[in-house]
Design a protein around this motif. Sequence first.
Motif, PDB file in Angstrom:
ATOM      1  N   UNK A 156       0.827  -1.205   0.000  1.00  0.00           N
ATOM      2  CA  UNK A 156       0.000   0.000   0.000  1.00  0.00           C
ATOM      3  C   UNK A 156       0.862   1.255   0.000  1.00  0.00           C
ATOM      4  N   UNK A 157       0.230   2.368  -0.352  1.00  0.00           N
ATOM      5  CA  UNK A 157       0.923   3.663  -0.376  1.00  0.00           C
ATOM      6  C   UNK A 157       0.844   4.397   0.968  1.00  0.00           C
ATOM      7  N   UNK A 158       0.298   3.749   1.988  1.00  0.00           N
ATOM      8  CA  UNK A 158       0.249   4.403   3.317  1.00  0.00           C
ATOM      9  C   UNK A 158       0.461   3.379   4.436  1.00  0.00           C
ATOM     10  N   UNK A 159       1.426   2.471   4.223  1.00  0.00           N
ATOM     11  CA  UNK A 159       1.672   1.401   5.185  1.00  0.00           C
ATOM     12  C   UNK A 159       2.181   1.944   6.519  1.00  0.00           C
ATOM     13  N   UNK A 160       1.963   1.138   7.534  1.00  0.00           N
ATOM     14  CA  UNK A 160       2.561   1.342   8.856  1.00  0.00           C
ATOM     15  C   UNK A 160       3.520   0.176   9.108  1.00  0.00           C
ATOM     16  N   UNK A 161       4.387   0.321  10.086  1.00  0.00           N
ATOM     17  CA  UNK A 161       5.398  -0.717  10.345  1.00  0.00           C
ATOM     18  C   UNK A 161       4.774  -2.091  10.550  1.00  0.00           C
ATOM     19  N   UNK A 162       3.653  -2.142  11.248  1.00  0.00           N
ATOM     20  CA  UNK A 162       3.009  -3.437  11.516  1.00  0.00           C
ATOM     21  C   UNK A 162       2.562  -4.117  10.229  1.00  0.00           C
ATOM     22  N   UNK A 163       2.236  -3.321   9.196  1.00  0.00           N
ATOM     23  CA  UNK A 163       1.820  -3.905   7.922  1.00  0.00           C
ATOM     24  C   UNK A 163       2.973  -4.658   7.265  1.00  0.00           C
ATOM     25  N   UNK A 164       4.188  -4.121   7.396  1.00  0.00           N
ATOM     26  CA  UNK A 164       5.351  -4.732   6.763  1.00  0.00           C
ATOM     27  C   UNK A 164       5.751  -6.036   7.436  1.00  0.00           C
ATOM     28  N   UNK A 199      21.772 -12.364  -3.514  1.00  0.00           N
ATOM     29  CA  UNK A 199      23.179 -11.942  -3.395  1.00  0.00           C
ATOM     30  C   UNK A 199      23.339 -10.450  -3.098  1.00  0.00           C
ATOM     31  N   UNK A 200      22.254  -9.684  -3.075  1.00  0.00           N
ATOM     32  CA  UNK A 200      22.389  -8.246  -2.796  1.00  0.00           C
ATOM     33  C   UNK A 200      22.911  -8.074  -1.373  1.00  0.00           C
ATOM     34  N   UNK A 201      24.023  -7.377  -1.179  1.00  0.00           N
ATOM     35  CA  UNK A 201      24.561  -7.200   0.174  1.00  0.00           C
ATOM     36  C   UNK A 201      23.575  -6.473   1.087  1.00  0.00           C
ATOM     37  N   UNK A 202      23.510  -6.917   2.332  1.00  0.00           N
ATOM     38  CA  UNK A 202      22.590  -6.293   3.289  1.00  0.00           C
ATOM     39  C   UNK A 202      22.903  -4.810   3.458  1.00  0.00           C
ATOM     40  N   UNK A 203      24.191  -4.481   3.520  1.00  0.00           N
ATOM     41  CA  UNK A 203      24.550  -3.073   3.738  1.00  0.00           C
ATOM     42  C   UNK A 203      24.079  -2.204   2.581  1.00  0.00           C
ATOM     43  N   UNK A 204      24.002  -2.776   1.378  1.00  0.00           N
ATOM     44  CA  UNK A 204      23.549  -2.006   0.220  1.00  0.00           C
ATOM     45  C   UNK A 204      22.046  -1.720   0.326  1.00  0.00           C
ATOM     46  N   UNK A 205      21.285  -2.708   0.754  1.00  0.00           N
ATOM     47  CA  UNK A 205      19.848  -2.491   0.967  1.00  0.00           C
ATOM     48  C   UNK A 205      19.649  -1.429   2.049  1.00  0.00           C
ATOM     49  N   UNK A 206      20.423  -1.512   3.119  1.00  0.00           N
ATOM     50  CA  UNK A 206      20.328  -0.513   4.198  1.00  0.00           C
ATOM     51  C   UNK A 206      20.663   0.881   3.681  1.00  0.00           C
ATOM     52  N   UNK A 211      18.714   6.440   2.169  1.00  0.00           N
ATOM     53  CA  UNK A 211      18.730   7.606   1.277  1.00  0.00           C
ATOM     54  C   UNK A 211      17.351   8.221   1.087  1.00  0.00           C
ATOM     55  N   UNK A 212      16.320   7.629   1.653  1.00  0.00           N
ATOM     56  CA  UNK A 212      14.988   8.244   1.612  1.00  0.00           C
ATOM     57  C   UNK A 212      15.076   9.576   2.364  1.00  0.00           C
ATOM     58  N   UNK A 213      14.757  10.690   1.727  1.00  0.00           N
ATOM     59  CA  UNK A 213      14.888  11.988   2.384  1.00  0.00           C
ATOM     60  C   UNK A 213      14.074  12.085   3.678  1.00  0.00           C
ATOM     61  N   UNK A 214      14.639  12.727   4.673  1.00  0.00           N
ATOM     62  CA  UNK A 214      13.928  12.918   5.943  1.00  0.00           C
ATOM     63  C   UNK A 214      12.624  13.678   5.743  1.00  0.00           C
ATOM     64  N   UNK A 220      13.169   6.606  11.456  1.00  0.00           N
ATOM     65  CA  UNK A 220      14.282   5.653  11.484  1.00  0.00           C
ATOM     66  C   UNK A 220      13.770   4.241  11.751  1.00  0.00           C
ATOM     67  N   UNK A 221      12.781   4.144  12.626  1.00  0.00           N
ATOM     68  CA  UNK A 221      12.220   2.840  12.941  1.00  0.00           C
ATOM     69  C   UNK A 221      11.529   2.235  11.727  1.00  0.00           C
ATOM     70  N   UNK A 222      10.820   3.071  10.973  1.00  0.00           N
ATOM     71  CA  UNK A 222      10.153   2.571   9.766  1.00  0.00           C
ATOM     72  C   UNK A 222      11.172   2.136   8.717  1.00  0.00           C
ATOM     73  N   UNK A 223      12.274   2.856   8.612  1.00  0.00           N
ATOM     74  CA  UNK A 223      13.321   2.461   7.662  1.00  0.00           C
ATOM     75  C   UNK A 223      13.916   1.114   8.059  1.00  0.00           C
TER      76      UNK A 223
END
Length: 260
Positions: A156-164, A199-206, A211-214, A220-223
């Motif tokens: 969805x375009x308006x998810x909350x952390x619990x949805x993920x 094979x995508x490195x975890x640090x790259x996903x992080x 890089x999502x603008x503040x 931070x918790x949602x990221x």
Amino acid sequence: MIEPIAYRKKLEGKSNAHLISFNDGKDYVVKYFQPGFEKTLPNEWVSYCLARYLGLPIPFARIVDIPQSFSSQVPELASMDSIPYQFALTYIPDCLDGHQVLNIPKITNSNELASIIVFDYWLYNSDRTRKNILLQEEEENAFRLWAIDHAEVFGTYNWQSKDLEQLPAGLIESATHQIMASFIEDEDQLFEQLDVIQTIPIFLIEEMVSMVPDEWMVTKEEKKTMVHSLLIRRKKVLQDLIQKFVNKVYRPIHDNEHSL
């Protein structure tokens, strides 16, 4: 950063997208932040970064800043929330969406279609409709397919952390996936793409998520939850989902073709 020079038009759909020309000589589909659709821009940006890394057929995108001095002169933009930074996708002219092409005899980049399907299952993009592909005619009755619009990944375009934390683990109902599957010559292409995602490195996903603008108001918790969801889904869910897709969608399509 590139600057807007001319407003073209508002585009159809619920994503609040506008066609704008910039001083780099290109037109971009610019999506603005809007209340009720708070995760549209983060969804688009994270999807773009991952898709670009994986080599999916998606138009080039970037984050842009539309000055208030520009927006205030355009009636369609004047009432927009003036937060900095919007998501801008390169506009590809002379394309039709999947609804506008009744018969697709040939896809010139059929070798890239498996990557779109596996990607959609990884990020749980249930919105891969015919409207969210572009078909660019490269020769008579032969089209290059582009994947667009990832506003509704993570469900969805308006998810909350619990949805993920509880994304569905079943097949996605998508006639567009079925169309793409019909052009994939070998089911192994789906599993090969699955291996690439692993094979995508975890640090790259992080890093991509960080890089999502503040200004887009993702905490931070949602990221952290976004990253965790991507990692858990690729490790524990994706393999079974792709096997289900092969068994329930891909093979029946190709078995029917062989029986004709």
